[in-house]
Design a protein around this motif. Structure first.
Motif, PDB file in Angstrom:
ATOM      1  N   TRP A 115      23.430  15.761  -3.683  1.00  0.00           N
ATOM      2  CA  TRP A 115      24.473  15.713  -2.611  1.00  0.00           C
ATOM      3  C   TRP A 115      25.789  15.940  -3.356  1.00  0.00           C
ATOM      4  O   TRP A 115      25.914  15.980  -4.405  1.00  0.00           O
ATOM      5  CB  TRP A 115      25.032  14.239  -2.267  1.00  0.00           C
ATOM      6  CG  TRP A 115      24.501  14.281  -1.117  1.00  0.00           C
ATOM      7  CD1 TRP A 115      22.899  13.502  -1.210  1.00  0.00           C
ATOM      8  CD2 TRP A 115      24.198  14.217   0.298  1.00  0.00           C
ATOM      9  NE1 TRP A 115      22.379  13.406   0.544  1.00  0.00           N
ATOM     10  CE2 TRP A 115      23.134  13.645   0.940  1.00  0.00           C
ATOM     11  CE3 TRP A 115      24.929  15.222   1.109  1.00  0.00           C
ATOM     12  CZ2 TRP A 115      23.389  14.163   2.315  1.00  0.00           C
ATOM     13  CZ3 TRP A 115      25.308  15.395   2.964  1.00  0.00           C
ATOM     14  CH2 TRP A 115      23.644  14.496   2.858  1.00  0.00           C
ATOM     15  N   ARG A 116      26.829  17.508  -3.348  1.00  0.00           N
ATOM     16  CA  ARG A 116      27.837  17.375  -3.860  1.00  0.00           C
ATOM     17  C   ARG A 116      28.927  17.584  -2.792  1.00  0.00           C
ATOM     18  O   ARG A 116      28.948  17.130  -1.688  1.00  0.00           O
ATOM     19  CB  ARG A 116      27.949  20.051  -4.016  1.00  0.00           C
ATOM     20  CG  ARG A 116      26.364  20.346  -4.704  1.00  0.00           C
ATOM     21  CD  ARG A 116      26.116  21.375  -4.509  1.00  0.00           C
ATOM     22  NE  ARG A 116      25.812  21.551  -3.149  1.00  0.00           N
ATOM     23  CZ  ARG A 116      25.996  23.670  -2.264  1.00  0.00           C
ATOM     24  NH1 ARG A 116      26.161  24.362  -3.557  1.00  0.00           N
ATOM     25  NH2 ARG A 116      26.158  23.169  -1.413  1.00  0.00           N
ATOM     26  N   PRO A 117      30.369  17.798  -2.688  1.00  0.00           N
ATOM     27  CA  PRO A 117      31.054  17.052  -2.500  1.00  0.00           C
ATOM     28  C   PRO A 117      31.661  18.143  -1.133  1.00  0.00           C
ATOM     29  O   PRO A 117      31.919  17.870   0.058  1.00  0.00           O
ATOM     30  CB  PRO A 117      32.790  17.928  -3.285  1.00  0.00           C
ATOM     31  CG  PRO A 117      32.084  17.361  -4.881  1.00  0.00           C
ATOM     32  CD  PRO A 117      30.780  18.101  -4.794  1.00  0.00           C
ATOM     33  N   GLU A 118      31.178  19.705  -1.157  1.00  0.00           N
ATOM     34  CA  GLU A 118      30.634  20.661  -0.201  1.00  0.00           C
ATOM     35  C   GLU A 118      30.118  20.093   0.876  1.00  0.00           C
ATOM     36  O   GLU A 118      29.896  20.332   2.047  1.00  0.00           O
ATOM     37  CB  GLU A 118      30.520  21.712  -0.761  1.00  0.00           C
ATOM     38  CG  GLU A 118      29.498  22.375  -1.133  1.00  0.00           C
ATOM     39  CD  GLU A 118      29.971  21.930  -3.118  1.00  0.00           C
ATOM     40  OE1 GLU A 118      29.319  23.106  -3.607  1.00  0.00           O
ATOM     41  OE2 GLU A 118      31.165  21.511  -3.156  1.00  0.00           O
ATOM     42  N   ASP A 119      28.575  19.521   0.070  1.00  0.00           N
ATOM     43  CA  ASP A 119      27.608  19.016   1.144  1.00  0.00           C
ATOM     44  C   ASP A 119      28.226  17.961   2.185  1.00  0.00           C
ATOM     45  O   ASP A 119      28.274  17.877   3.311  1.00  0.00           O
ATOM     46  CB  ASP A 119      26.929  18.567   0.339  1.00  0.00           C
ATOM     47  CG  ASP A 119      25.927  19.817  -0.576  1.00  0.00           C
ATOM     48  OD1 ASP A 119      26.256  20.406   0.466  1.00  0.00           O
ATOM     49  OD2 ASP A 119      25.209  19.213  -1.429  1.00  0.00           O
ATOM     50  N   GLU A 121      31.836  17.908   2.736  1.00  0.00           N
ATOM     51  CA  GLU A 121      32.474  18.104   3.684  1.00  0.00           C
ATOM     52  C   GLU A 121      32.229  18.539   4.876  1.00  0.00           C
ATOM     53  O   GLU A 121      32.292  17.770   5.912  1.00  0.00           O
ATOM     54  CB  GLU A 121      33.195  19.083   2.879  1.00  0.00           C
ATOM     55  CG  GLU A 121      34.565  19.193   4.509  1.00  0.00           C
ATOM     56  CD  GLU A 121      35.522  18.569   4.369  1.00  0.00           C
ATOM     57  OE1 GLU A 121      36.215  19.187   5.766  1.00  0.00           O
ATOM     58  OE2 GLU A 121      36.009  17.148   3.487  1.00  0.00           O
ATOM     59  N   ARG A 122      30.460  19.342   4.540  1.00  0.00           N
ATOM     60  CA  ARG A 122      30.517  20.051   5.527  1.00  0.00           C
ATOM     61  C   ARG A 122      29.566  19.148   6.877  1.00  0.00           C
ATOM     62  O   ARG A 122      29.175  19.079   8.181  1.00  0.00           O
ATOM     63  CB  ARG A 122      29.270  20.648   5.357  1.00  0.00           C
ATOM     64  CG  ARG A 122      28.172  21.644   6.120  1.00  0.00           C
ATOM     65  CD  ARG A 122      27.471  22.087   5.500  1.00  0.00           C
ATOM     66  NE  ARG A 122      27.456  22.455   4.366  1.00  0.00           N
ATOM     67  CZ  ARG A 122      26.922  22.441   3.116  1.00  0.00           C
ATOM     68  NH1 ARG A 122      27.857  23.717   2.811  1.00  0.00           N
ATOM     69  NH2 ARG A 122      26.231  22.252   2.445  1.00  0.00           N
ATOM     70  N   GLU A 126      36.542  15.447   7.297  1.00  0.00           N
ATOM     71  CA  GLU A 126      37.317  14.921   6.363  1.00  0.00           C
ATOM     72  C   GLU A 126      37.109  13.667   7.012  1.00  0.00           C
ATOM     73  O   GLU A 126      38.110  12.697   6.051  1.00  0.00           O
ATOM     74  CB  GLU A 126      38.527  15.592   7.038  1.00  0.00           C
ATOM     75  CG  GLU A 126      38.658  16.823   6.112  1.00  0.00           C
ATOM     76  CD  GLU A 126      40.459  17.220   6.744  1.00  0.00           C
ATOM     77  OE1 GLU A 126      41.456  16.919   7.243  1.00  0.00           O
ATOM     78  OE2 GLU A 126      40.919  18.422   6.584  1.00  0.00           O
TER      79      GLU A 126
END
Length: 131
Positions: A115-119, A121-122, A126
């Protein structure tokens, strides 16, 4: 060989002392950290947690648990969602779900999905709720 030392109170509260202490098996209430995801069903239904299984090089996906957050992050990355719980109830839930045995502190092949931070968020947005 000496018998493992087990509290006599276990018999009083209905725990089979012979099954409560097994070599190589952490005590029932040992805290572990498990890859997991919150799920917020529509319509106001109660939220739940889905456990993430890992796919080994061969065979079916398996439930995993880590004995520390550090080990979980080393294996799965810092953005991996997780939950802390006791190994005993987790192992029982996985057995009831007819899944393979829980793998404790598994080695994870480099380059596997993380998992990445953008994953996050998506997926969760928020506010932390599933989008």
């Amino acid at each position: 060989m000496a018998e493992p030392r087990v509290s006599r109170i276990l018999g009083i509260v209905g725990v089979d002392a012979a099954k409560s202490a097994q070599p190589g098996v952490p005590p029932y209430h040992t805290p572990v950290f498990v890859p997991a995801h919150p799920r917020y069903p529509a319509g106001g239904a109660a939220p739940r947690v889905d456990f993430e299984l890992l796919r080994p090089p061969s065979g079916p996906p398996v439930p995993v648990a880590f004995t520390s957050v550090v080990k979980l992050v080393e294996a799965l990355g810092p953005a991996q969602p997780w939950i802390a719980l006791s190994i005993g109830p987790f192992a029982e839930a996985m057995r009831e779900a007819r899944l393979p045995r829980v793998h404790l502190d598994p080695r994870v092949a480099p380059g596997g999905r993380r998992w990445r931070p953008e994953d996050l968020e998506r997926t969760y947005g928020e506010n932390g709720a599933e989008a």
